[in-house]
Each structure stands twice: as structure tokens, then as C-alpha cells.
Design a protein around this motif. Structure first.
Motif, PDB file in Angstrom:
ATOM      1  N   GLY A  63      -0.080  16.864 -17.681  1.00  0.00           N
ATOM      2  CA  GLY A  63      -1.151  15.921 -17.379  1.00  0.00           C
ATOM      3  C   GLY A  63      -2.203  16.521 -16.464  1.00  0.00           C
ATOM      4  O   GLY A  63      -3.396  16.300 -16.634  1.00  0.00           O
ATOM      5  N   THR A  64      -1.732  17.289 -15.482  1.00  0.00           N
ATOM      6  CA  THR A  64      -2.666  17.932 -14.558  1.00  0.00           C
ATOM      7  C   THR A  64      -3.518  18.951 -15.299  1.00  0.00           C
ATOM      8  O   THR A  64      -4.726  19.024 -15.093  1.00  0.00           O
ATOM      9  N   ARG A  65      -2.892  19.732 -16.175  1.00  0.00           N
ATOM     10  CA  ARG A  65      -3.640  20.711 -16.970  1.00  0.00           C
ATOM     11  C   ARG A  65      -4.657  20.019 -17.860  1.00  0.00           C
ATOM     12  O   ARG A  65      -5.771  20.479 -18.033  1.00  0.00           O
ATOM     13  N   GLN A  66      -4.263  18.881 -18.418  1.00  0.00           N
ATOM     14  CA  GLN A  66      -5.171  18.143 -19.302  1.00  0.00           C
ATOM     15  C   GLN A  66      -6.369  17.608 -18.518  1.00  0.00           C
ATOM     16  O   GLN A  66      -7.495  17.692 -18.981  1.00  0.00           O
ATOM     17  N   ILE A  67      -6.129  17.084 -17.321  1.00  0.00           N
ATOM     18  CA  ILE A  67      -7.222  16.583 -16.476  1.00  0.00           C
ATOM     19  C   ILE A  67      -8.146  17.727 -16.092  1.00  0.00           C
ATOM     20  O   ILE A  67      -9.367  17.605 -16.151  1.00  0.00           O
ATOM     21  N   LEU A  68      -7.563  18.874 -15.722  1.00  0.00           N
ATOM     22  CA  LEU A  68      -8.363  20.035 -15.360  1.00  0.00           C
ATOM     23  C   LEU A  68      -9.198  20.501 -16.552  1.00  0.00           C
ATOM     24  O   LEU A  68     -10.376  20.792 -16.419  1.00  0.00           O
ATOM     25  N   SER A  69      -8.582  20.519 -17.719  1.00  0.00           N
ATOM     26  CA  SER A  69      -9.291  20.923 -18.929  1.00  0.00           C
ATOM     27  C   SER A  69     -10.437  19.965 -19.239  1.00  0.00           C
ATOM     28  O   SER A  69     -11.527  20.386 -19.614  1.00  0.00           O
ATOM     29  N   MET A  70     -10.217  18.666 -19.068  1.00  0.00           N
ATOM     30  CA  MET A  70     -11.267  17.670 -19.302  1.00  0.00           C
ATOM     31  C   MET A  70     -12.395  17.854 -18.298  1.00  0.00           C
ATOM     32  O   MET A  70     -13.569  17.764 -18.645  1.00  0.00           O
ATOM     33  N   PHE A  71     -12.034  18.128 -17.031  1.00  0.00           N
ATOM     34  CA  PHE A  71     -13.046  18.360 -16.007  1.00  0.00           C
ATOM     35  C   PHE A  71     -13.896  19.576 -16.356  1.00  0.00           C
ATOM     36  O   PHE A  71     -15.120  19.528 -16.260  1.00  0.00           O
ATOM     37  N   GLN A  72     -13.244  20.665 -16.766  1.00  0.00           N
ATOM     38  CA  GLN A  72     -13.971  21.877 -17.140  1.00  0.00           C
ATOM     39  C   GLN A  72     -14.875  21.617 -18.337  1.00  0.00           C
ATOM     40  O   GLN A  72     -16.002  22.099 -18.383  1.00  0.00           O
ATOM     41  N   ALA A  73     -14.389  20.857 -19.301  1.00  0.00           N
ATOM     42  CA  ALA A  73     -15.205  20.529 -20.479  1.00  0.00           C
ATOM     43  C   ALA A  73     -16.423  19.702 -20.065  1.00  0.00           C
ATOM     44  O   ALA A  73     -17.533  19.943 -20.549  1.00  0.00           O
ATOM     45  N   ASN A  74     -16.222  18.729 -19.179  1.00  0.00           N
ATOM     46  CA  ASN A  74     -17.345  17.910 -18.711  1.00  0.00           C
ATOM     47  C   ASN A  74     -18.349  18.748 -17.932  1.00  0.00           C
ATOM     48  O   ASN A  74     -19.558  18.560 -18.068  1.00  0.00           O
ATOM     49  N   GLU A  75     -17.848  19.647 -17.111  1.00  0.00           N
ATOM     50  CA  GLU A  75     -18.719  20.516 -16.319  1.00  0.00           C
ATOM     51  C   GLU A  75     -19.513  21.443 -17.243  1.00  0.00           C
ATOM     52  O   GLU A  75     -20.719  21.629 -17.055  1.00  0.00           O
ATOM     53  N   THR A  76     -18.858  21.996 -18.242  1.00  0.00           N
ATOM     54  CA  THR A  76     -19.543  22.864 -19.200  1.00  0.00           C
ATOM     55  C   THR A  76     -20.592  22.069 -19.972  1.00  0.00           C
ATOM     56  O   THR A  76     -21.714  22.537 -20.170  1.00  0.00           O
ATOM     57  N   ARG A  77     -20.256  20.860 -20.370  1.00  0.00           N
ATOM     58  CA  ARG A  77     -21.195  19.990 -21.092  1.00  0.00           C
ATOM     59  C   ARG A  77     -22.416  19.692 -20.215  1.00  0.00           C
ATOM     60  O   ARG A  77     -23.554  19.732 -20.684  1.00  0.00           O
ATOM     61  N   ARG A  78     -22.179  19.424 -18.941  1.00  0.00           N
ATOM     62  CA  ARG A  78     -23.268  19.137 -18.009  1.00  0.00           C
ATOM     63  C   ARG A  78     -24.176  20.354 -17.867  1.00  0.00           C
ATOM     64  O   ARG A  78     -25.404  20.252 -17.929  1.00  0.00           O
ATOM     65  N   LYS A  79     -23.587  21.533 -17.710  1.00  0.00           N
ATOM     66  CA  LYS A  79     -24.370  22.759 -17.585  1.00  0.00           C
ATOM     67  C   LYS A  79     -25.147  23.051 -18.867  1.00  0.00           C
ATOM     68  O   LYS A  79     -26.296  23.491 -18.816  1.00  0.00           O
ATOM     69  N   LEU A  80     -24.509  22.814 -20.021  1.00  0.00           N
ATOM     70  CA  LEU A  80     -25.195  23.006 -21.301  1.00  0.00           C
ATOM     71  C   LEU A  80     -26.435  22.127 -21.392  1.00  0.00           C
ATOM     72  O   LEU A  80     -27.495  22.569 -21.845  1.00  0.00           O
ATOM     73  N   LYS A  81     -26.310  20.894 -20.945  1.00  0.00           N
ATOM     74  CA  LYS A  81     -27.438  19.960 -20.999  1.00  0.00           C
ATOM     75  C   LYS A  81     -28.569  20.439 -20.084  1.00  0.00           C
ATOM     76  O   LYS A  81     -29.738  20.431 -20.480  1.00  0.00           O
ATOM     77  N   ILE A  82     -28.226  20.882 -18.887  1.00  0.00           N
ATOM     78  CA  ILE A  82     -29.223  21.354 -17.931  1.00  0.00           C
ATOM     79  C   ILE A  82     -29.957  22.577 -18.480  1.00  0.00           C
ATOM     80  O   ILE A  82     -31.191  22.635 -18.461  1.00  0.00           O
ATOM     81  N   VAL A  83     -29.208  23.543 -18.979  1.00  0.00           N
ATOM     82  CA  VAL A  83     -29.818  24.781 -19.471  1.00  0.00           C
ATOM     83  C   VAL A  83     -30.630  24.511 -20.742  1.00  0.00           C
ATOM     84  O   VAL A  83     -31.714  25.071 -20.924  1.00  0.00           O
ATOM     85  N   THR A  84     -30.143  23.638 -21.604  1.00  0.00           N
ATOM     86  CA  THR A  84     -30.891  23.287 -22.814  1.00  0.00           C
ATOM     87  C   THR A  84     -32.212  22.626 -22.444  1.00  0.00           C
ATOM     88  O   THR A  84     -33.261  22.947 -23.010  1.00  0.00           O
ATOM     89  N   ASN A  85     -32.177  21.707 -21.485  1.00  0.00           N
ATOM     90  CA  ASN A  85     -33.409  21.055 -21.031  1.00  0.00           C
ATOM     91  C   ASN A  85     -34.374  22.069 -20.413  1.00  0.00           C
ATOM     92  O   ASN A  85     -35.586  21.973 -20.604  1.00  0.00           O
ATOM     93  N   SER A  86     -33.834  23.027 -19.698  1.00  0.00           N
ATOM     94  CA  SER A  86     -34.658  24.073 -19.102  1.00  0.00           C
ATOM     95  C   SER A  86     -35.330  24.911 -20.190  1.00  0.00           C
ATOM     96  O   SER A  86     -36.522  25.228 -20.083  1.00  0.00           O
ATOM     97  N   CYS A  87     -34.590  25.255 -21.236  1.00  0.00           N
ATOM     98  CA  CYS A  87     -35.161  26.014 -22.359  1.00  0.00           C
ATOM     99  C   CYS A  87     -36.280  25.221 -23.028  1.00  0.00           C
ATOM    100  O   CYS A  87     -37.338  25.770 -23.342  1.00  0.00           O
ATOM    101  N   THR A  88     -36.066  23.950 -23.214  1.00  0.00           N
ATOM    102  CA  THR A  88     -37.079  23.087 -23.830  1.00  0.00           C
ATOM    103  C   THR A  88     -38.333  23.043 -22.972  1.00  0.00           C
ATOM    104  O   THR A  88     -39.455  23.162 -23.477  1.00  0.00           O
ATOM    105  N   ARG A  89     -38.162  22.871 -21.661  1.00  0.00           N
ATOM    106  CA  ARG A  89     -39.300  22.821 -20.744  1.00  0.00           C
ATOM    107  C   ARG A  89     -40.060  24.138 -20.753  1.00  0.00           C
ATOM    108  O   ARG A  89     -41.295  24.161 -20.832  1.00  0.00           O
ATOM    109  N   LEU A  90     -39.344  25.258 -20.713  1.00  0.00           N
ATOM    110  CA  LEU A  90     -39.997  26.564 -20.705  1.00  0.00           C
ATOM    111  C   LEU A  90     -40.734  26.831 -22.021  1.00  0.00           C
ATOM    112  O   LEU A  90     -41.816  27.420 -22.027  1.00  0.00           O
TER     113      LEU A  90
END
Length: 122
Positions: free
Chosen positions: A9-36
Motif C-alpha cells: 500500500g505504501t509503495r502504491q501511494i508513493l507510486s501514485m504521488f510520483q505519477a501525480n508529480e510527473t503529471r503536474r510537471k508535464l503540464k507546467i512544461v507543456t504550457n511553457s512550450c506553448t507560451r514560448l
């Protein structure tokens, strides 16, 4: 007693957190590419307009100081393009890294070759 071993369960929560963090970073960088990308288009348009103004001034026989000032304005616009392009390429590299990280986290899905975004040259 407290167990120091990680549970599924702990590994699953950690994995979900990492996935959410990666998704958040993807959104930020994608928006930055669009703006540039929008900035690059804007500077290209501005440079084209400034070139036309300069051409018009020269054809009209405008004063040398006016022509020089217009040349400076044009150069300022042209100088912004390589800077924006450099920033965009850095963001594309970051996006490729994040995509590779996201793909590596998808152990249930088989992807033969992840898509890479190409760097842009001007």
C-alpha cells in the motif's frame, strides 16, 4: 512495534504521488512550450513588420537618424528570436525527459519506442 519494511500500500501511494508529480510537471512544461511558441510567432511577426517599416522609410528617403532608430528596433526584435528558441529547446528537452519518466512508470503498457519531440532550429 513499528515495521520498517515498506508495504504494498505504501509503495502504491508513493507510486501514485510520483505519477501525480510527473503529471503536474508535464503540464507546467507543456504550457511553457506553448507560451514560448506563441512568443516566437509574435517576435517573427514583429520583425516582419519592422522590416517593412524600415524598407518604407528607406524608400521615402527618411532622415538617417530615423532609419538608424528603425534598424535598432528591428535588431531588438531579431535578437529575441534566438533567446526564445533556446528556451523552447530547453523546455522540449525537459518535456522529453518527463515523457521518458512517465513512460517508464507505465509498466502495464508496452510501448515499443516512445515518441520524442524534435528540437527546433531557426
Amino acid at each position: 512495534r513499528v515495521s520498517t519494511q515498506s508495504t504494498g500500500g505504501t509503495r502504491q501511494i508513493l507510486s501514485m504521488f510520483q505519477a501525480n508529480e510527473t503529471r503536474r510537471k508535464l503540464k507546467i512544461v507543456t504550457n511553457s512550450c506553448t507560451r514560448l511558441e506563441k512568443e516566437i510567432v509574435s517576435y517573427e511577426k514583429e520583425a516582419a513588420e519592422e522590416k517593412e517599416k524600415l524598407k518604407s522609410l528607406r524608400e521615402e528617403g527618411a532622415e538617417l537618424s530615423t532609419v538608424k532608430k528603425q534598424e535598432e528596433i528591428l535588431q531588438e526584435s531579431l535578437q529575441m528570436l534566438p533567446q526564445c528558441l533556446s528556451k523552447l529547446n530547453a523546455q522540449v528537452d525537459e518535456l522529453n525527459s518527463l515523457l521518458a519518466l512517465a513512460v517508464s512508470g507505465l509498466s502495464l503498457i508496452h510501448i515499443s519506442e516512445p515518441t520524442r519531440l524534435r528540437r527546433i532550429s531557426y
